[in-house]
Write a protein that holds these residues in place. Structure first.
Motif, PDB file in Angstrom:
ATOM      1  N   HIS A 117      39.911  34.507  56.520  1.00 24.03           N
ATOM      2  CA  HIS A 117      39.493  35.358  55.396  1.00 24.03           C
ATOM      3  C   HIS A 117      39.093  34.551  54.147  1.00 24.03           C
ATOM      4  N   HIS A 176      35.690  34.234  51.718  1.00 23.39           N
ATOM      5  CA  HIS A 176      35.565  34.262  50.249  1.00 23.39           C
ATOM      6  C   HIS A 176      34.838  33.008  49.749  1.00 23.39           C
ATOM      7  N   GLY A 187      43.808  39.332  45.844  1.00 21.27           N
ATOM      8  CA  GLY A 187      45.098  40.000  45.852  1.00 21.27           C
ATOM      9  C   GLY A 187      46.162  39.194  46.587  1.00 21.27           C
ATOM     10  N   GLY A 200      45.519  38.345  41.613  1.00 23.00           N
ATOM     11  CA  GLY A 200      45.264  39.778  41.789  1.00 23.00           C
ATOM     12  C   GLY A 200      46.546  40.594  41.730  1.00 23.00           C
ATOM     13  N   ASP A 259      47.616  43.673  39.497  1.00 19.29           N
ATOM     14  CA  ASP A 259      48.085  44.919  40.117  1.00 19.29           C
ATOM     15  C   ASP A 259      49.479  45.313  39.631  1.00 19.29           C
ATOM     16  N   GLY A 294      43.297  45.633  39.008  1.00 18.49           N
ATOM     17  CA  GLY A 294      42.419  44.696  38.311  1.00 18.49           C
ATOM     18  C   GLY A 294      41.349  45.392  37.489  1.00 18.49           C
ATOM     19  N   GLN A 331      40.937  45.756  33.370  1.00 15.35           N
ATOM     20  CA  GLN A 331      39.680  45.342  32.729  1.00 15.35           C
ATOM     21  C   GLN A 331      39.106  46.482  31.865  1.00 15.35           C
ATOM     22  N   GLY A 388      38.395  38.717  44.955  1.00 15.06           N
ATOM     23  CA  GLY A 388      38.372  40.002  44.244  1.00 15.06           C
ATOM     24  C   GLY A 388      38.487  39.880  42.732  1.00 15.06           C
ATOM     25  N   ASN A 395      36.232  40.156  37.759  1.00 14.10           N
ATOM     26  CA  ASN A 395      36.670  40.390  36.372  1.00 14.10           C
ATOM     27  C   ASN A 395      35.682  39.795  35.356  1.00 14.10           C
ATOM     28  N   ASP A 451      36.747  42.395  48.991  1.00 16.15           N
ATOM     29  CA  ASP A 451      36.626  42.215  50.437  1.00 16.15           C
ATOM     30  C   ASP A 451      35.404  42.910  51.033  1.00 16.15           C
TER      31      ASP A 451
HETATM   32  O1  KG4 Z   1      39.529  39.809  47.615  1.00 13.02           O
HETATM   33  P1  KG4 Z   1      40.164  41.131  47.476  1.00 13.02           P
HETATM   34  O2  KG4 Z   1      39.290  42.348  47.562  1.00 13.02           O
HETATM   35  O3  KG4 Z   1      41.298  41.323  48.545  1.00 13.02           O
HETATM   36  C1  KG4 Z   1      42.165  40.293  48.915  1.00 13.02           C
HETATM   37  O4  KG4 Z   1      41.736  39.406  49.701  1.00 13.02           O
HETATM   38  O5  KG4 Z   1      43.294  40.328  48.401  1.00 13.02           O
HETATM   39  O6  KG4 Z   1      40.943  41.130  46.090  1.00 13.02           O
HETATM   40  C2  KG4 Z   1      41.610  42.268  45.637  1.00 13.02           C
HETATM   41  C3  KG4 Z   1      42.204  41.969  44.281  1.00 13.02           C
HETATM   42  C4  KG4 Z   1      43.122  43.085  43.788  1.00 13.02           C
HETATM   43  O7  KG4 Z   1      44.334  42.495  43.343  1.00 13.02           O
HETATM   44  C5  KG4 Z   1      42.347  43.683  42.624  1.00 13.02           C
HETATM   45  O8  KG4 Z   1      43.166  44.211  41.604  1.00 13.02           O
HETATM   46  C6  KG4 Z   1      41.554  42.493  42.130  1.00 13.02           C
HETATM   47  O9  KG4 Z   1      41.165  41.821  43.297  1.00 13.02           O
HETATM   48  N1  KG4 Z   1      40.376  42.901  41.355  1.00 13.02           N
HETATM   49  C7  KG4 Z   1      40.219  42.623  40.043  1.00 13.02           C
HETATM   50  C8  KG4 Z   1      39.001  43.243  39.636  1.00 13.02           C
HETATM   51  N2  KG4 Z   1      38.456  43.852  40.728  1.00 13.02           N
HETATM   52  C9  KG4 Z   1      39.325  43.623  41.766  1.00 13.02           C
HETATM   53  N3  KG4 Z   1      41.006  41.937  39.195  1.00 13.02           N
HETATM   54  C10 KG4 Z   1      40.569  41.835  37.923  1.00 13.02           C
HETATM   55  N4  KG4 Z   1      39.443  42.407  37.451  1.00 13.02           N
HETATM   56  C11 KG4 Z   1      38.625  43.109  38.265  1.00 13.02           C
HETATM   57  N5  KG4 Z   1      37.510  43.666  37.799  1.00 13.02           N
END
Ligand code: KG4
Ligand code: ZN
Length: 337
Positions: free
Chosen positions: A111, A115, A140, A166, A170, A183, A187, A269, A273, A301
């Motif tokens: 995974h 990324h 996350g 993340g 959260d 997240g 924001q 993710g 931000n 993701d």
């Molecule tokens: O990469 P992802 O979709 O899943 C994982 O691999 O974990 O990341 C998800 C994380 C979550 O903790 C979410 O709150 C955070 O990314 N996230 C953000 C924003 N959009 C998603 N954190 C800060 N600002 C954002 N705009």
């Protein structure tokens, strides 16, 4: 960098997004994402059993939609590690069934490798930035500083000692009553807030390139207890976001000074931000270094990034057979110490 010469169908089901995509190298033909966020919102986080069942419902419609208007694939890539094993199993089973039926080569993708490769989405091969490349992966589940001295040979030079970036967003959002996933909610709330209003701790100074967010979580809890109903949610959200962005940017800068990379990348993710994106863009321009950041829909993701990573591994000659298994952890392919 070389990629598999045919379109690759990709599947991602490691957490709470069911996604399928068709890519050719870094070119994306389709990228369908069905999010379960609304369902998990009720429990304030991802419930593994519920996630796996939701993937079972979503996987075939998502696959069909991804393949509808895309060129016919010649291989299949699927996230098989790390992640929730039940959730991963749904994607891996679907991928094996398709590989079996069509006779396509199969590749299991890490995974995090997905990324990392999302930084190259849409890039022409002559636009790839130079090596060494320093990437900050913030999601996350992960907070990692990854150095590529050579393509395909990642070295993890720093990581979180406790919570991921993340998770810090959260958990903070949960404490502030802003819901899940936090997240984006932090924001949005921070826009109207004063980041200097509440003093919150930054990551450990003595840990050169490692991160720590558990102190921030405790401090946010104390803040919420102390202020009670007087708390300004926008100010608290802005203060929390500033603490996370400061910590990430300070470690990123320390790693730039130490490893002198020729290019930079921000992925995962949390790379969605806006405050973090603009802070690191500013930092990169101070150093005169190119910084790759994917568009926001490729930060969270998605299967397109898995397709790009899979296409690269297939071009290297990597293949998996039907014994391909899932795992909740695992090293990056080609990882060096
Ligand atoms: O990469 P992802 O979709 O899943 C994982 O691999 O974990 O990341 C998800 C994380 C979550 O903790 C979410 O709150 C955070 O990314 N996230 C953000 C924003 N959009 C998603 N954190 C800060 N600002 C954002 N705009
Ligand atoms: Zn992710």
């Amino acid at each position: 960098m070389r990629f598999f010469p045919e379109p690759v169908l990709a599947i991602e089901t490691s957490c709470d997004e069911t996604s399928a995509a068709v890519v050719l190298g870094t070119q994306i033909f389709s990228n369908i994402v069905a999010s379960q966020a609304e369902m998990h919102q009720r429990w304030g986080g991802v419930v593994p059993e519920a996630a796996a069942r939701a993937h079972i419902h979503a996987i075939l419609p998502v696959l069909r939609e991804a393949m509808q208007d895309a060129p016919p694939p010649g291989a299949i890539a699927v996230t098989n590690r790390p992640g929730l094993v039940g959730a991963l199993s749904v994607g891996v089973s679907a991928a094996k069934a398709m590989a079996f039926a069509k006779g396509w080569p199969l590749i299991g993708v890490h995974h995090l490798d997905g990324h990392l490769m999302s930084a190259f989405a849409g890039l022409e091969s002559d636009a790839f930035p130079g090596l060494p490349r320093l990437s900050l992966v913030v999601s996350g589940g992960h907070t990692e500083l990854v150095l590529h001295r050579e393509e395909g040979k990642p070295q993890i030079i720093g990581e979180t000692l406790d919570d991921a970036a993340g998770e810090a967003f959260d958990k903070g959002a949960r404490l502030l009553g802003l819901g899940y996933p936090g997240g984006r909610a932090i924001q949005d709330a921070a826009i109207a807030g004063d980041p200097g209003r509440y003093a919150l701790p930054r990551s450990l100074k003595k840990e050169a390139f490692n991160f720590s967010f558990s102190g921030l979580k405790t401090a946010t809890l104390r803040l919420v207890e102390r202020e009670g109903s007087k708390i300004s949610v926008p100010d608290a959200a802005a203060s929390l976001q500033a603490a996370i962005v400061d910590s990430l940017s300070a470690k990123f800068e320390a790693a730039i000074d130490e490893f002198r990379p020729a290019s930079l990348a921000l992925v995962g993710g949390v790379a969605a931000n806006t405050a973090l994106r603009s802070r690191l863009q500013h930092l990169a321009s101070e150093y005169g270094l190119p910084l790759l950041i994917p568009p926001t829909e490729l930060c969270t993701d998605n299967a397109a990034m898995i397709g790009i990573a899979g296409s690269y591994r297939l071009a290297l000659g990597d293949r998996d057979d039907f014994s391909l298994d899932v795992a909740s952890n695992g090293r990056l392919p080609g990882q060096v110490d």
